[in-house]
Write a protein that holds these residues in place. Structure first.
Motif, PDB file in Angstrom:
ATOM      1  N   CYS A 129      53.516  39.700  43.063  1.00  0.00           N
ATOM      2  CA  CYS A 129      52.541  40.583  43.730  1.00  0.00           C
ATOM      3  C   CYS A 129      52.787  40.520  45.227  1.00  0.00           C
ATOM      4  O   CYS A 129      52.627  39.464  45.834  1.00  0.00           O
ATOM      5  CB  CYS A 129      51.100  40.157  43.435  1.00  0.00           C
ATOM      6  N   ARG A 131      50.978  41.693  47.566  1.00  0.00           N
ATOM      7  CA  ARG A 131      49.735  41.437  48.309  1.00  0.00           C
ATOM      8  C   ARG A 131      49.398  39.956  48.292  1.00  0.00           C
ATOM      9  O   ARG A 131      48.936  39.391  49.304  1.00  0.00           O
ATOM     10  CB  ARG A 131      48.572  42.243  47.722  1.00  0.00           C
ATOM     11  N   CYS A 132      49.580  39.294  47.140  1.00  0.00           N
ATOM     12  CA  CYS A 132      49.337  37.845  47.045  1.00  0.00           C
ATOM     13  C   CYS A 132      50.482  37.061  47.671  1.00  0.00           C
ATOM     14  O   CYS A 132      50.330  35.872  47.968  1.00  0.00           O
ATOM     15  CB  CYS A 132      49.251  37.390  45.593  1.00  0.00           C
ATOM     16  N   CYS A 147      48.558  42.764  38.913  1.00  0.00           N
ATOM     17  CA  CYS A 147      48.043  41.536  39.523  1.00  0.00           C
ATOM     18  C   CYS A 147      46.599  41.301  39.074  1.00  0.00           C
ATOM     19  O   CYS A 147      45.778  42.210  39.153  1.00  0.00           O
ATOM     20  CB  CYS A 147      48.084  41.663  41.044  1.00  0.00           C
ATOM     21  N   ILE A 149      44.321  39.749  40.545  1.00  0.00           N
ATOM     22  CA  ILE A 149      43.410  39.794  41.699  1.00  0.00           C
ATOM     23  C   ILE A 149      43.375  41.202  42.301  1.00  0.00           C
ATOM     24  O   ILE A 149      42.314  41.773  42.523  1.00  0.00           O
ATOM     25  CB  ILE A 149      43.816  38.753  42.760  1.00  0.00           C
ATOM     26  N   HIS A 150      44.547  41.764  42.547  1.00  0.00           N
ATOM     27  CA  HIS A 150      44.610  43.056  43.232  1.00  0.00           C
ATOM     28  C   HIS A 150      44.677  44.247  42.285  1.00  0.00           C
ATOM     29  O   HIS A 150      44.520  45.389  42.724  1.00  0.00           O
ATOM     30  CB  HIS A 150      45.803  43.078  44.187  1.00  0.00           C
TER      31      HIS A 150
HETATM   32 ZN   LIG Z   1      47.809  40.183  44.052  1.00  0.00          ZN
END
Ligand SMILES: [Zn+2]
Length: 508
Positions: A129, A131-132, A147, A149-150
């Motif tokens: 990911c 973003r992570c 992901c 989370i995202h």
């Molecule tokens: Zn993420």
């Protein structure tokens, strides 16, 4: 300095790629409240916060803005630095991970991990990911390879990496968790960490070869360290250079408390202690995992839904203390909760203004009206003394478990008790009858002393308001030792109390 304990407390460091928002404010405020309480106890507190400035997303966003990554990081870090005085955060240092002193220390520590035989070279392929800035293991990925989370699509990446032998720390981490049941708090977070550990640890990438925006690997300068290891090490590296006059490492390491959000639990409760063990360094005492703040409608806050609680709007409308109070009062620290501007205004009105603010106003006003601004040198009412007996100790015990919400509840019960006491005693009636002079003295002293003690206990939460009130009360001492009723009558006898303007004025 015998008996003084060092107390090292940290927030997670904020990722500079976006602007500061409520989540950052919440974590800073809660950590600040705990740090201020520990200072009240006379402990030697060091409170660290800062910004995480490396990683692929920073490099990508900088590029999109036509800036080099350092210029982008410099610009965005300023917004987080500016947040601290706005929230009245009492941090002792602000670390930026692009600081050359941090980078040199990261290289030292990870070189030691390498020298200790915990690093090897291998080929990594996995779901990543951006973003992570993290590879995801198969069992945490959402369907459609997204992901967790995202919820964005993950990319499949393959690269030659340096690996950290995390699997070698399975047993040491199991021992750590067994020996220190409070290593992760609250209990639900400990369960989550144990479940992750129980699923069996796999080795993880320590470096990235495709990136240049990071701390370079000393034994292979074509790689930079995976941003998470660089970021986690901030807690340790900062101590070595926060004060140019003194290396604080021996004085403050290991950390007493890391306050983090639940989305980064795995890094702080598994990767972080394992890496410290691999470098022969002591592990922190505790990681406290707070929840997420959701909108009042129970949904995730988003600009498009128009349900965002903007901390800057609250500060502008109601003041910094109102924001600090509301977030810790409304949401049990350690759990998720719902917050919004309407709820914040309601608590400002009903609790800060009508309960605490009003208690302060009428106590000062009655002392001025009936006793010319002087506090009668008599003992407080035994019934009120009993209500306050052991309160400071109970509040302290709750803070030992980072439970700043229940501590505030205990304090607030006494705010309400004192307001009821005013109604029960009716000082305005006592003042009409000279034969009730002693009863009036006792009532006013009880109110003065109770208000003073509660204010000392409230100081970590609403420091601006409390310090203004305590100055008016002629009792500026905010040490925890001052948070007990003066059984033989107040020491501040003879003070001539000035007028108190409202602590929490009416707002439109
Ligand atoms: Zn993420």
């Amino acid at each position: 300095m015998s008996g003084v304990m060092s107390y090292f407390i940290t927030t997670a460091i904020a990722y500079v790629n976006g602007p500061p928002h409520l989540g950052h404010a919440y974590e800073e405020i809660a950590t600040d409240v705990i740090a201020r309480h520990m200072r009240q106890r006379g402990e030697d507190v060091f409170f660290l916060t800062g910004t995480d400035e490396h990683g692929e997303p920073v490099a990508d966003t900088a590029k999109a803005h036509g800036l080099d990554p350092q210029a982008w990081a410099d610009q965005n870090a300023q917004r987080f630095i500016a947040l601290m005085p706005q929230l009245n955060i009492s941090n002792d240092f602000f670390i930026r991970t692009t600081d050359p002193r941090h980078k040199a220390k990261v290289q030292d520590v990870l070189q030691r991990v390498y020298d200790n035989g915990h690093v090897y070279q291998g080929l990594y392929e996995g779901w990543y990911c951006p973003r992570c800035a993290d590879f995801k293991v198969e069992n945490e990925i959402l369907d459609g390879n997204r992901c967790p989370i995202h919820e964005i699509a993950l990319t499949r990446e393959t690269e030659e990496n340096w690996f950290f032998r995390l699997s070698a720390f399975q047993a040491p981490l199991e021992e750590l968790f067994a020996a220190n049941r409070d290593f992760v708090m609250p209990a639900r977070a400990m369960n989550e960490a144990e479940a992750f550990l129980g699923s069996g640890l796999q080795d993880v990438s320590l470096s990235r070869g495709k990136l240049s925006w990071g701390v370079s690997v000393p034994w292979d300068p074509s790689h930079v360290f995976y941003v998470w290891f660089d970021a986690l090490l901030n807690y340790y590296t900062a101590l070595s250079f926060a004060n140019p006059e003194e290396d604080y490492t021996d004085r403050y390491w290991p950390a007493n408390l890391h306050v983090i959000g639940k989305d980064i639990l795995k890094f702080h409760t598994i990767f972080w202690p394992a890496m410290l063990m691999a470098a022969d360094l002591p592990v922190p005492q505790r990681v406290f995992v707070h929840g997420f703040l959701l909108a009042e409608d129970g949904r995730k806050m988003s600009k498009s839904l128009g349900n965002v609680l903007d901390p800057f709007e609250v500060i502008e409308q109601l003041g910094t203390d109102a924001l600090r109070f509301y977030l810790l009062r409304e949401v049990q620290f350690g759990q998720d909760g719902n917050v919004g501007l309407a709820g914040c205004r309601a608590r400002y009105e009903s609790e800060l203004a009508n309960e605490y603010g009003n208690l302060a106003s009428r106590t000062v006003a009655m002392l001025r009206r009936y006793r010319a601004g002087n506090v009668p040198a008599v003992a407080p009412d035994p019934e009120i003394v009993a209500q306050f007996d052991g309160l400071a100790e109970q509040v302290s015990a709750l803070f030992d478990r980072a439970d700043c919400t229940q501590a505030l509840e205990l304090i607030w019960q006494r705010v309400r008790r004192l307001n009821r006491y005013v109604e029960e005693r009716q000082p305005w009636q006592l003042a009409k009858d000279d034969s009730q002079a002693a009863a009036l003295d006792q009532t006013l002293t009880s109110l003065y002393e109770g208000l003073r003690v509660l204010s000392v206990l409230l100081d970590p939460y609403i420091p601006q308001s409390v310090e203004r009130l305590l100055a008016v009360l002629g009792a500026p001492d905010t040490a925890l030792g001052a948070a007990r009723l003066a059984a033989a009558g107040p020491l501040a006898g003879g003070v001539d109390l000035p007028e108190l303007s409202p602590l929490f004025p009416k707002r439109d």
